[in-house]
Design a protein around this motif. Structure first.
Motif, PDB file in Angstrom:
ATOM      1  N   ALA A  40       0.779  -1.220  -0.094  1.00  0.00           N
ATOM      2  CA  ALA A  40       0.022   0.011   0.039  1.00  0.00           C
ATOM      3  C   ALA A  40       0.958   1.230  -0.071  1.00  0.00           C
ATOM      4  CB  ALA A  40      -0.797   0.000   1.274  1.00  0.00           C
ATOM      5  N   GLN A  41       1.880   1.195   0.697  1.00  0.00           N
ATOM      6  CA  GLN A  41       3.257   2.376   0.611  1.00  0.00           C
ATOM      7  C   GLN A  41       4.367   1.796   0.514  1.00  0.00           C
ATOM      8  OE1 GLN A  41       2.222   5.665   0.904  1.00  0.00           O
ATOM      9  NE2 GLN A  41       0.031   5.430   0.990  1.00  0.00           N
ATOM     10  N   PRO A  42       5.263   2.489   0.270  1.00  0.00           N
ATOM     11  CA  PRO A  42       6.495   1.862   0.130  1.00  0.00           C
ATOM     12  C   PRO A  42       7.190   1.874   1.481  1.00  0.00           C
ATOM     13  CG  PRO A  42       6.633   4.332  -0.603  1.00  0.00           C
ATOM     14  CD  PRO A  42       5.462   3.744  -0.457  1.00  0.00           C
ATOM     15  N   VAL A  43       8.229   0.995   1.764  1.00  0.00           N
ATOM     16  CA  VAL A  43       9.046   0.787   2.877  1.00  0.00           C
ATOM     17  C   VAL A  43       9.609   2.022   3.617  1.00  0.00           C
ATOM     18  CG1 VAL A  43      11.287   0.426   2.131  1.00  0.00           C
ATOM     19  CG2 VAL A  43      10.601  -0.847   4.215  1.00  0.00           C
ATOM     20  N   THR A  44       9.748   3.091   2.797  1.00  0.00           N
ATOM     21  CA  THR A  44      10.252   4.472   3.255  1.00  0.00           C
ATOM     22  C   THR A  44       8.991   5.078   4.177  1.00  0.00           C
ATOM     23  OG1 THR A  44       9.253   5.313   1.364  1.00  0.00           O
ATOM     24  CG2 THR A  44      11.743   4.921   1.445  1.00  0.00           C
ATOM     25  N   GLY A 105      10.122  -7.350  -2.996  1.00  0.00           N
ATOM     26  CA  GLY A 105       8.746  -7.865  -2.911  1.00  0.00           C
ATOM     27  C   GLY A 105       7.948  -7.653  -1.715  1.00  0.00           C
ATOM     28  N   THR A 106       7.377  -8.491  -0.935  1.00  0.00           N
ATOM     29  CA  THR A 106       6.639  -8.272   0.173  1.00  0.00           C
ATOM     30  C   THR A 106       7.432  -8.297   1.467  1.00  0.00           C
ATOM     31  OG1 THR A 106       6.190 -10.937   0.423  1.00  0.00           O
ATOM     32  CG2 THR A 106       4.658  -9.566  -0.894  1.00  0.00           C
ATOM     33  N   ALA A 124       8.270  -6.931   6.816  1.00  0.00           N
ATOM     34  CA  ALA A 124       7.557  -7.490   5.770  1.00  0.00           C
ATOM     35  C   ALA A 124       6.070  -6.839   5.740  1.00  0.00           C
ATOM     36  CB  ALA A 124       7.418  -9.055   6.172  1.00  0.00           C
ATOM     37  N   LEU A 125       5.201  -7.188   4.446  1.00  0.00           N
ATOM     38  CA  LEU A 125       3.926  -6.448   4.541  1.00  0.00           C
ATOM     39  C   LEU A 125       2.909  -7.403   5.467  1.00  0.00           C
ATOM     40  CD1 LEU A 125       3.146  -6.196   0.638  1.00  0.00           C
ATOM     41  CD2 LEU A 125       4.017  -4.619   2.166  1.00  0.00           C
ATOM     42  N   ASP A 126       2.189  -6.575   6.346  1.00  0.00           N
ATOM     43  CA  ASP A 126       1.061  -7.229   7.109  1.00  0.00           C
ATOM     44  C   ASP A 126      -0.257  -7.391   6.279  1.00  0.00           C
ATOM     45  OD1 ASP A 126      -0.009  -4.753   7.002  1.00  0.00           O
ATOM     46  OD2 ASP A 126       0.072  -4.323   9.181  1.00  0.00           O
ATOM     47  N   LYS A 129      -1.455  -4.482   3.917  1.00  0.00           N
ATOM     48  CA  LYS A 129      -0.114  -4.267   3.159  1.00  0.00           C
ATOM     49  C   LYS A 129       0.707  -3.119   3.164  1.00  0.00           C
ATOM     50  CE  LYS A 129      -2.823  -7.020   0.541  1.00  0.00           C
ATOM     51  NZ  LYS A 129      -4.100  -7.184   1.205  1.00  0.00           N
ATOM     52  N   HIS A 130       0.828  -2.922   4.637  1.00  0.00           N
ATOM     53  CA  HIS A 130       1.865  -1.912   5.081  1.00  0.00           C
ATOM     54  C   HIS A 130       3.238  -2.596   5.667  1.00  0.00           C
ATOM     55  CE1 HIS A 130      -1.499   0.597   4.705  1.00  0.00           C
ATOM     56  NE2 HIS A 130      -0.665   1.560   4.475  1.00  0.00           N
TER      57      HIS A 130
END
Length: 261
Positions: A40-44, A105-106, A124-126, A129-130
């Motif tokens: 949903a958003q980048p890791v930044t 990836g995720t 990791a994505l939860d 999707k964050h």
């Protein structure tokens, strides 16, 4: 590499959280990187949240940075039990200064420093999707590094998938690092809840794999000490499998994280 959370507390939580490995599903019907859920958003976004956390951050803020599957009470927010479990996380994040970050990836990694020493935080994505922290820290910077050619990160992930398909508790346990939240205190404890955690429900990872014999791991990439795989099952189920070397030795599965149910 070490865990943020005391193992005693993590082990108590695993019956709930392995719905963390059982019910941590996802959606997709193919086994390609395009089938992986999108962030949903980048890791930044997570990096910025860590920067704003600073030395004054409290438990309520910290639990929002951690993937729910790695909390004793995944739906509990800043509950007394969760706050007790993440005391080490609070201390660590108060001193952590993030630097570069990159996505696989995720999954993702965030390099940084604590007390002048280089470390890296896997994420990791939860299910929203964050990107969220996994509760594990690498003792060296990771971004831009490569694993030694003799290290086979996929072997323990393959072993876990096979063991779950075969309903083989002993082999499944052997694929996990001892510091993993999913390893429990020992083999006996792990096996005592193996069926409930992995097989009893249609959404369990073992049940998903048995229902979808074509599901295969997708290599998402990694670094010298951390590697990530995606696992999509049909008609539902997606997990991010985190494999790492412990103490510079052989690789083991460190976590299996839900993205979608």
């Amino acid at each position: 590499m070490q865990r943020f959370f005391p193992l005693a507390l993590v082990a108590v939580a695993v019956a709930v959280a392995v719905a963390g490995c059982g019910d941590e599903g996802g959606s997709t019907t193919t086994n390609t990187t395009s089938s992986a859920p999108a962030a949903a958003q980048p890791v930044t976004e997570l990096v910025s949240a860590i920067e704003h956390f600073g030395p004054q951050g409290d438990c309520e803020q910290a639990v929002k940075l951690i993937t729910p599957a790695d909390l004793p009470e995944p739906e509990g927010g800043a509950s007394a039990r969760n706050c007790q479990a993440i005391q080490g996380t609070l201390d660590f994040l108060h001193r952590f200064h993030p630097g570069d970050s990159t996505e696989f990836g995720t999954a993702a990694l965030i390099d940084g420093t604590v007390g002048g020493k280089q470390v890296a935080l896997p994420a990791a994505l939860d299910q929203t999707k964050h990107f969220k922290l996994t509760g594990i820290t690498e003792r060296k910077a990771q971004i831009g590094t490569e694993a030694a050619p003799e290290i086979n990160f996929q072997a323990p992930a393959d072993a876990l998938v096979k063991a779950l398909r075969d309903d083989d508790c002993t082999s499944a346990h052997a694929s996990f690092a001892t510091i993993s939240r999913l390893a429990y205190a020992n083999l006996k404890q792990f096996c005592s809840v193996f069926e409930d955690n992995f097989m009893a429900h249609a959404s369990g990872l073992g049940a998903r794999l048995q229902a979808d014999p074509t599901a295969e791991l997708v290599d998402l990439g990694g670094t010298r000490n951390a590697h990530f795989f995606g696992l999509a099952t049909s008609p539902a189920g997606y997990r991010t499998i985190f494999v790492g070397t412990v103490g510079g030795g052989d690789p083991f599965v460190l976590d299996v994280l839900p993205v979608e149910r």
